[in-house]
Enzyme design. Structure first.
Site, PDB file in Angstrom:
ATOM      1  N   ASP A   8       0.787  -0.917  -0.237  1.00 40.98           N
ATOM      2  CA  ASP A   8      -0.094  -0.153   0.310  1.00 40.98           C
ATOM      3  C   ASP A   8       1.077   1.206  -0.071  1.00 40.98           C
ATOM      4  O   ASP A   8       1.674   1.144  -0.032  1.00 40.98           O
ATOM      5  CB  ASP A   8      -0.372  -0.349   1.572  1.00 40.98           C
ATOM      6  CG  ASP A   8      -0.097   0.563   2.819  1.00 40.98           C
ATOM      7  OD1 ASP A   8       1.149   0.036   2.496  1.00 40.98           O
ATOM      8  OD2 ASP A   8      -0.974  -0.180   3.522  1.00 40.98           O
ATOM      9  N   CYS A  66       3.054  -2.925   4.212  1.00 40.51           N
ATOM     10  CA  CYS A  66       2.054  -2.330   4.863  1.00 40.51           C
ATOM     11  C   CYS A  66       2.499  -0.991   5.607  1.00 40.51           C
ATOM     12  O   CYS A  66       4.432  -1.925   5.364  1.00 40.51           O
ATOM     13  CB  CYS A  66       0.584  -2.764   4.941  1.00 40.51           C
ATOM     14  SG  CYS A  66       0.368  -3.815   6.148  1.00 40.51           S
ATOM     15  N   THR A  68       2.046  -1.921   8.688  1.00 41.61           N
ATOM     16  CA  THR A  68       2.892  -2.443   9.824  1.00 41.61           C
ATOM     17  C   THR A  68       3.751  -3.643   9.192  1.00 41.61           C
ATOM     18  O   THR A  68       4.390  -4.401  10.816  1.00 41.61           O
ATOM     19  CB  THR A  68       2.005  -2.832  10.804  1.00 41.61           C
ATOM     20  OG1 THR A  68       1.348  -3.555  10.479  1.00 41.61           O
ATOM     21  CG2 THR A  68       1.353  -1.777  11.468  1.00 41.61           C
ATOM     22  N   HIS A  99       9.323 -23.858  10.102  1.00 44.86           N
ATOM     23  CA  HIS A  99       8.274 -24.270  11.114  1.00 44.86           C
ATOM     24  C   HIS A  99       6.918 -24.386   9.924  1.00 44.86           C
ATOM     25  O   HIS A  99       6.350 -25.074   9.551  1.00 44.86           O
ATOM     26  CB  HIS A  99       7.985 -23.790  12.047  1.00 44.86           C
ATOM     27  CG  HIS A  99       9.607 -23.790  13.349  1.00 44.86           C
ATOM     28  ND1 HIS A  99       9.042 -23.686  14.548  1.00 44.86           N
ATOM     29  CD2 HIS A  99      10.554 -24.170  12.575  1.00 44.86           C
ATOM     30  CE1 HIS A  99      10.391 -24.282  14.749  1.00 44.86           C
ATOM     31  NE2 HIS A  99      11.053 -24.625  13.957  1.00 44.86           N
ATOM     32  N   ARG A 110       7.078   0.646   8.215  1.00 39.94           N
ATOM     33  CA  ARG A 110       7.511   1.695   9.274  1.00 39.94           C
ATOM     34  C   ARG A 110       7.597   1.073  10.696  1.00 39.94           C
ATOM     35  O   ARG A 110       8.096   1.905  11.695  1.00 39.94           O
ATOM     36  CB  ARG A 110       6.065   2.508   9.873  1.00 39.94           C
ATOM     37  CG  ARG A 110       4.977   2.987   8.798  1.00 39.94           C
ATOM     38  CD  ARG A 110       3.481   3.555   8.677  1.00 39.94           C
ATOM     39  NE  ARG A 110       2.809   4.386   8.131  1.00 39.94           N
ATOM     40  CZ  ARG A 110       1.425   4.350   7.446  1.00 39.94           C
ATOM     41  NH1 ARG A 110       0.688   3.380   7.993  1.00 39.94           N
ATOM     42  NH2 ARG A 110       1.529   5.039   6.741  1.00 39.94           N
ATOM     43  N   HIS A 133       6.852 -30.459  10.632  1.00 40.04           N
ATOM     44  CA  HIS A 133       5.882 -29.452  10.260  1.00 40.04           C
ATOM     45  C   HIS A 133       4.950 -29.644   9.955  1.00 40.04           C
ATOM     46  O   HIS A 133       3.582 -28.981  10.005  1.00 40.04           O
ATOM     47  CB  HIS A 133       6.589 -28.497  11.166  1.00 40.04           C
ATOM     48  CG  HIS A 133       7.689 -27.692  11.822  1.00 40.04           C
ATOM     49  ND1 HIS A 133       7.350 -27.504  13.344  1.00 40.04           N
ATOM     50  CD2 HIS A 133       8.664 -28.028  12.173  1.00 40.04           C
ATOM     51  CE1 HIS A 133       8.469 -27.594  13.753  1.00 40.04           C
ATOM     52  NE2 HIS A 133       9.428 -27.462  13.427  1.00 40.04           N
TER      53      HIS A 133
HETATM   54  C1  RB5 Z   1      -2.183   2.222   6.146  1.00 35.84           C
HETATM   55  O1  RB5 Z   1      -2.387   3.647   6.703  1.00 35.84           O
HETATM   56  C2  RB5 Z   1      -1.857   1.442   7.699  1.00 35.84           C
HETATM   57  O2  RB5 Z   1      -3.395   1.412   8.309  1.00 35.84           O
HETATM   58  C3  RB5 Z   1      -1.655   0.007   6.611  1.00 35.84           C
HETATM   59  O3  RB5 Z   1      -0.115   0.385   6.209  1.00 35.84           O
HETATM   60  C4  RB5 Z   1      -1.475  -1.132   8.158  1.00 35.84           C
HETATM   61  O4  RB5 Z   1      -0.591  -0.909   8.452  1.00 35.84           O
HETATM   62  C5  RB5 Z   1      -2.209  -1.998   7.849  1.00 35.84           C
HETATM   63  O5  RB5 Z   1      -2.294  -2.752   8.923  1.00 35.84           O
END
Ligand code: RB5
Length: 149
Positions: A8, A66, A68, A99, A110, A133
Site C-alpha cells: 500500500d 504495508c 506494519t 516451521h 514503518r 512440522h
Molecule cells: C495504512 O495507514 C496502514 O493502516 C497500513 O499500511 C497497515 O499498517 C495496516 O495494517
C-alpha cells in the site's frame, strides 16, 4: 523464483527497494503495485492479488508490505492455501519458512529498516521447510476446509 510483490502507500517505497534487491539476485519480480506513496490505497486490494497468484501456483512466493505488515497478513490469509507470516527480523523470517512453510511474507515498512527487510528475505529464501512440522500444516489446511474439530 517468481515472486509477486504488493504494497500500500505506506509500504511502496520499501517494496521498490526489495524488488530491486530480488531482481539483482536473479529472481523474477511481478509487481502488483501500488507505486505512489502520496495516494492512499487499501492494502486488501494488493494482498488479494498477490495471495491469489500464490494460491493458483502462478507465483512461487508473495511479498507484501504495508505500515506494519499486519493488515496485509490478515487479508492474504483469507485466501485458501496461503500461509502469510509477518516477519520482523532474520529469526522470524527463517522460522516462517522452516516451521510454517510460509508462502507469503509480510513486512512493516514503518517498523523495519530496509537493510533488515532485505536480510529477512535472504534468510527466508535460503531456509527450507522442516517436514517434521507437516502435521501442523495439514491441520491448518483442515481448518480451511472446515473439517477440523
Ligand atoms: C495504512 O495507514 C496502514 O493502516 C497500513 O499500511 C497497515 O499498517 C495496516 O495494517
Amino acid at each position: 523464483m517468481r515472486i509477486g510483490l504488493g504494497a500500500d502507500h505506506a509500504g511502496c517505497a520499501l517494496k521498490a527497494l526489495l524488488a530491486a534487491h530480488l531482481a539483482a539476485t536473479g529472481h523474477e519480480v511481478v509487481d502488483f503495485g501500488t507505486s505512489d506513496p502520496a495516494i492512499s490505497v487499501d492494502y486488501p486490494d494488493y494482498a488479494g492479488q498477490v495471495a491469489k497468484g500464490v494460491a493458483s501456483g502462478a507465483l512461487k512466493l508473495g511479498l507484501l508490505v504495508c505500515g506494519t505488515g499486519i493488515g496485509m497478513s490478515i487479508a492474504a490469509n483469507k485466501v485458501v492455501g496461503v500461509r502469510a507470516a509477518v516477519v520482523h527480523d532474520v529469526t522470524t523470517a527463517r522460522l516462517a519458512r522452516q516451521h510454517n512453510d510460509a508462502n507469503v511474507l509480510c513486512m512493516g515498512a514503518r517498523l523495519l529498516a530496509s537493510t533488515v527487510a532485505m536480510e529477512c528475505i535472504d534468510a527466508f529464501l535460503v531456509e527450507s521447510f522442516d517436514p517434521r512440522h507437516q502435521r501442523r500444516l495439514d491441520k491448518i489446511a483442515a481448518l480451511e476446509k472446515g473439517s477440523a474439530s
